[in-house]
Design a protein around this motif. Structure first.
Motif, PDB file in Angstrom:
ATOM      1  N   ALA A  18       0.673  -1.111   0.188  1.00 11.00           N
ATOM      2  CA  ALA A  18       0.037   0.109  -0.019  1.00 11.00           C
ATOM      3  C   ALA A  18       0.749   1.253   0.043  1.00 11.00           C
ATOM      4  O   ALA A  18       1.656   1.419   0.792  1.00 11.00           O
ATOM      5  CB  ALA A  18      -0.851   0.150   1.258  1.00 11.00           C
ATOM      6  N   ASP A  19       0.563   2.258  -0.966  1.00 10.92           N
ATOM      7  CA  ASP A  19       1.191   3.355  -0.961  1.00 10.92           C
ATOM      8  C   ASP A  19       0.350   4.562   0.159  1.00 10.92           C
ATOM      9  O   ASP A  19      -0.645   5.006  -0.362  1.00 10.92           O
ATOM     10  CB  ASP A  19       1.078   4.024  -2.185  1.00 10.92           C
ATOM     11  N   THR A  20       0.881   4.235   1.224  1.00  7.03           N
ATOM     12  CA  THR A  20       0.059   5.439   2.272  1.00  7.03           C
ATOM     13  C   THR A  20       0.514   6.434   2.742  1.00  7.03           C
ATOM     14  O   THR A  20       0.165   7.318   3.507  1.00  7.03           O
ATOM     15  CB  THR A  20       0.135   4.322   3.615  1.00  7.03           C
ATOM     16  N   ARG A  21       1.651   7.147   1.656  1.00  9.06           N
ATOM     17  CA  ARG A  21       2.232   8.518   1.813  1.00  9.06           C
ATOM     18  C   ARG A  21       1.433   9.780   2.043  1.00  9.06           C
ATOM     19  O   ARG A  21       1.286  10.314   2.993  1.00  9.06           O
ATOM     20  CB  ARG A  21       3.325   8.545   0.864  1.00  9.06           C
ATOM     21  N   ARG A  47      10.376   7.992   5.699  1.00  6.28           N
ATOM     22  CA  ARG A  47      11.088   7.018   6.390  1.00  6.28           C
ATOM     23  C   ARG A  47       9.967   6.005   7.018  1.00  6.28           C
ATOM     24  O   ARG A  47      10.357   5.671   8.070  1.00  6.28           O
ATOM     25  CB  ARG A  47      12.000   7.684   7.218  1.00  6.28           C
ATOM     26  N   LEU A  48       9.030   5.563   6.242  1.00  9.21           N
ATOM     27  CA  LEU A  48       8.124   5.052   6.898  1.00  9.21           C
ATOM     28  C   LEU A  48       8.580   3.647   7.296  1.00  9.21           C
ATOM     29  O   LEU A  48       9.204   3.032   6.435  1.00  9.21           O
ATOM     30  CB  LEU A  48       6.732   4.862   6.053  1.00  9.21           C
ATOM     31  N   GLY A  49       8.155   3.003   8.301  1.00  8.25           N
ATOM     32  CA  GLY A  49       8.390   1.764   8.603  1.00  8.25           C
ATOM     33  C   GLY A  49       8.325   1.496  10.139  1.00  8.25           C
ATOM     34  O   GLY A  49       7.611   0.674  10.625  1.00  8.25           O
ATOM     35  N   PRO A  50       9.127   2.423  11.148  1.00  4.20           N
ATOM     36  CA  PRO A  50       8.994   2.024  12.417  1.00  4.20           C
ATOM     37  C   PRO A  50       7.910   2.344  13.246  1.00  4.20           C
ATOM     38  O   PRO A  50       6.986   3.019  12.466  1.00  4.20           O
ATOM     39  CB  PRO A  50      10.149   3.105  12.983  1.00  4.20           C
ATOM     40  N   PRO A  51       7.814   1.913  14.565  1.00  7.39           N
ATOM     41  CA  PRO A  51       6.231   2.123  14.928  1.00  7.39           C
ATOM     42  C   PRO A  51       5.841   3.515  15.205  1.00  7.39           C
ATOM     43  O   PRO A  51       6.612   4.356  15.206  1.00  7.39           O
ATOM     44  CB  PRO A  51       6.658   1.514  16.404  1.00  7.39           C
ATOM     45  N   LEU A  52       4.681   3.846  15.264  1.00  7.34           N
ATOM     46  CA  LEU A  52       4.168   5.183  15.349  1.00  7.34           C
ATOM     47  C   LEU A  52       4.495   5.669  16.460  1.00  7.34           C
ATOM     48  O   LEU A  52       4.930   6.827  16.542  1.00  7.34           O
ATOM     49  CB  LEU A  52       2.409   4.889  15.296  1.00  7.34           C
ATOM     50  N   GLU A  53       4.480   5.147  17.702  1.00  3.96           N
ATOM     51  CA  GLU A  53       4.905   5.544  18.744  1.00  3.96           C
ATOM     52  C   GLU A  53       6.338   6.266  18.826  1.00  3.96           C
ATOM     53  O   GLU A  53       6.694   7.256  19.362  1.00  3.96           O
ATOM     54  CB  GLU A  53       5.139   4.594  20.064  1.00  3.96           C
ATOM     55  N   LYS A 110       1.596  -1.153  11.501  1.00  3.30           N
ATOM     56  CA  LYS A 110       0.202  -0.465  11.476  1.00  3.30           C
ATOM     57  C   LYS A 110      -0.588  -1.258  12.578  1.00  3.30           C
ATOM     58  O   LYS A 110      -0.506  -2.469  12.522  1.00  3.30           O
ATOM     59  CB  LYS A 110      -0.256  -0.350  10.339  1.00  3.30           C
ATOM     60  N   ASN A 111      -1.280  -0.653  13.368  1.00  6.27           N
ATOM     61  CA  ASN A 111      -2.159  -1.391  14.096  1.00  6.27           C
ATOM     62  C   ASN A 111      -3.408  -1.984  13.441  1.00  6.27           C
ATOM     63  O   ASN A 111      -3.707  -1.484  12.238  1.00  6.27           O
ATOM     64  CB  ASN A 111      -3.157  -0.227  15.043  1.00  6.27           C
ATOM     65  N   VAL A 112      -3.797  -3.041  13.964  1.00  5.66           N
ATOM     66  CA  VAL A 112      -4.636  -4.166  13.178  1.00  5.66           C
ATOM     67  C   VAL A 112      -5.814  -3.523  12.611  1.00  5.66           C
ATOM     68  O   VAL A 112      -6.308  -4.013  11.425  1.00  5.66           O
ATOM     69  CB  VAL A 112      -4.575  -5.414  13.961  1.00  5.66           C
ATOM     70  N   HIS A 113      -6.361  -2.557  13.212  1.00  2.00           N
ATOM     71  CA  HIS A 113      -7.754  -2.081  12.825  1.00  2.00           C
ATOM     72  C   HIS A 113      -7.513  -1.411  11.439  1.00  2.00           C
ATOM     73  O   HIS A 113      -8.274  -1.381  10.579  1.00  2.00           O
ATOM     74  CB  HIS A 113      -8.437  -1.295  13.826  1.00  2.00           C
ATOM     75  N   ASP A 114      -6.465  -0.366  11.453  1.00  2.00           N
ATOM     76  CA  ASP A 114      -6.379   0.399  10.601  1.00  2.00           C
ATOM     77  C   ASP A 114      -5.870  -0.515   9.207  1.00  2.00           C
ATOM     78  O   ASP A 114      -5.938  -0.268   7.993  1.00  2.00           O
ATOM     79  CB  ASP A 114      -5.201   1.573  10.673  1.00  2.00           C
ATOM     80  N   ALA A 115      -4.924  -1.688   9.516  1.00  2.00           N
ATOM     81  CA  ALA A 115      -4.358  -2.443   8.628  1.00  2.00           C
ATOM     82  C   ALA A 115      -5.361  -3.114   7.854  1.00  2.00           C
ATOM     83  O   ALA A 115      -5.408  -3.240   6.641  1.00  2.00           O
ATOM     84  CB  ALA A 115      -3.450  -3.376   9.437  1.00  2.00           C
ATOM     85  N   ARG A 116      -6.600  -3.781   8.670  1.00  2.00           N
ATOM     86  CA  ARG A 116      -7.810  -4.237   8.099  1.00  2.00           C
ATOM     87  C   ARG A 116      -8.490  -3.449   7.191  1.00  2.00           C
ATOM     88  O   ARG A 116      -9.023  -3.728   6.094  1.00  2.00           O
ATOM     89  CB  ARG A 116      -8.416  -4.920   9.063  1.00  2.00           C
ATOM     90  N   ARG A 117      -8.535  -2.016   7.607  1.00  4.20           N
ATOM     91  CA  ARG A 117      -9.470  -1.100   6.956  1.00  4.20           C
ATOM     92  C   ARG A 117      -8.657  -0.850   5.262  1.00  4.20           C
ATOM     93  O   ARG A 117      -9.231  -0.813   4.666  1.00  4.20           O
ATOM     94  CB  ARG A 117      -9.472   0.179   7.583  1.00  4.20           C
ATOM     95  N   GLY A 152       8.939  -7.278   1.992  1.00  6.83           N
ATOM     96  CA  GLY A 152       8.999  -6.024   2.705  1.00  6.83           C
ATOM     97  C   GLY A 152       9.874  -4.995   1.956  1.00  6.83           C
ATOM     98  O   GLY A 152      10.785  -5.476   1.231  1.00  6.83           O
ATOM     99  N   ASP A 153       9.729  -3.487   2.449  1.00 11.83           N
ATOM    100  CA  ASP A 153      10.465  -2.764   1.901  1.00 11.83           C
ATOM    101  C   ASP A 153      11.780  -2.035   2.685  1.00 11.83           C
ATOM    102  O   ASP A 153      12.125  -1.285   2.161  1.00 11.83           O
ATOM    103  CB  ASP A 153       9.392  -1.450   1.245  1.00 11.83           C
ATOM    104  N   HIS A 154      11.519  -2.505   3.841  1.00 10.20           N
ATOM    105  CA  HIS A 154      12.524  -1.974   5.098  1.00 10.20           C
ATOM    106  C   HIS A 154      13.560  -3.305   5.608  1.00 10.20           C
ATOM    107  O   HIS A 154      13.239  -4.064   5.582  1.00 10.20           O
ATOM    108  CB  HIS A 154      11.564  -1.577   6.380  1.00 10.20           C
ATOM    109  N   VAL A 155      14.771  -2.420   5.969  1.00  9.40           N
ATOM    110  CA  VAL A 155      15.862  -3.491   6.448  1.00  9.40           C
ATOM    111  C   VAL A 155      15.220  -4.154   7.658  1.00  9.40           C
ATOM    112  O   VAL A 155      15.496  -5.409   7.871  1.00  9.40           O
ATOM    113  CB  VAL A 155      17.068  -2.811   6.816  1.00  9.40           C
TER     114      VAL A 155
END
Length: 206
Positions: A18-21, A47-53, A110-117, A152-155
């Motif tokens: 998904a292109d979520t940018r 730099r998408l990849g690491p957790p939101l927190e 991504k949290n599972v709810h938004d991932a499923r959405r 995946g796209d990240h190391v």
């Protein structure tokens, strides 16, 4: 449907399927407005990849991170999901696995709810979605599912594949080039998912 041994595949979500940018930038811009703090959304989506927190901690004081994360997730479904598009080759990659008799699992930070959405919005036919895991922490989900490969796209997705006992297949659609992904130890480095079906077809014949 009887699943073929060794054909189940895991996929990362953001910048892999998904292109979520655009959507994520919009959420951060709205968050910046509501919290009255400066947030460089363009730097974040590069730099998408690491957790939101972890990302949020770059922009708000530590004690405000939990509330900012909750607000981000409140905004996300209405603002970000409709702005999300499928990466080139995403539908074809998933279909290649399913057509061969394999199953598909999405394992994402991504949290599972938004991932499923997001998966639903894009119309991706997957068998399972696991969220809120990053790097080697994805390994347990991949092992439980029996994934033979993880894309995946990240190391950190290379670490995930290793932890899950899966082949590491990477795509240079995130922050790393094909060369950098190879240097970090990826078993396979593709330009993007449009190359996946051909690789998968050759690999399953080995």
């Amino acid at each position: 449907m009887t699943t073929s041994v060794g054909l189940d595949v895991g996929f990362d979500l953001d910048m892999t399927l998904a292109d979520t940018r655009t959507g994520i930038a919009a959420v951060y811009d709205e968050l910046s407005r509501r919290l009255d703090v400066e947030i460089d959304s363009q730097a974040i989506i590069a730099r998408l990849g690491p957790p939101l927190e972890l990302e949020m901690a770059n922009w708000v004081p530590e004690e405000q991170v939990p509330a900012a994360v909750l607000l981000f997730r409140e905004i996300y479904p209405d603002l970000a999901v409709p702005a999300t598009t499928a990466m080139a080759g995403a539908h074809e990659a998933v279909e290649a696995v399913r057509a061969a008799g394999g199953r598909v699992i999405v394992v994402t930070g991504k949290n599972v709810h938004d991932a499923r959405r997001t998966v639903s919005w894009l119309g991706l036919k997957v068998d399972e979605v696991v969220g809120s895991v990053f790097g080697a922490a994805k390994g347990a989900a991949l092992t439980s599912f029996g994934a033979a490969a993880y894309v995946g796209d990240h190391v950190a997705d290379i670490e995930a594949a290793r932890a899950g006992g899966a082949i590491s297949v990477t795509v240079a659609t995130g922050p790393y080039t094909v060369g950098e992904l190879r240097d970090h130890g990826a078993d396979v480095a593709l330009g993007d998912l449009t190359e996946f079906a051909t690789w998968f077809g050759d690999w399953r014949q080995v």
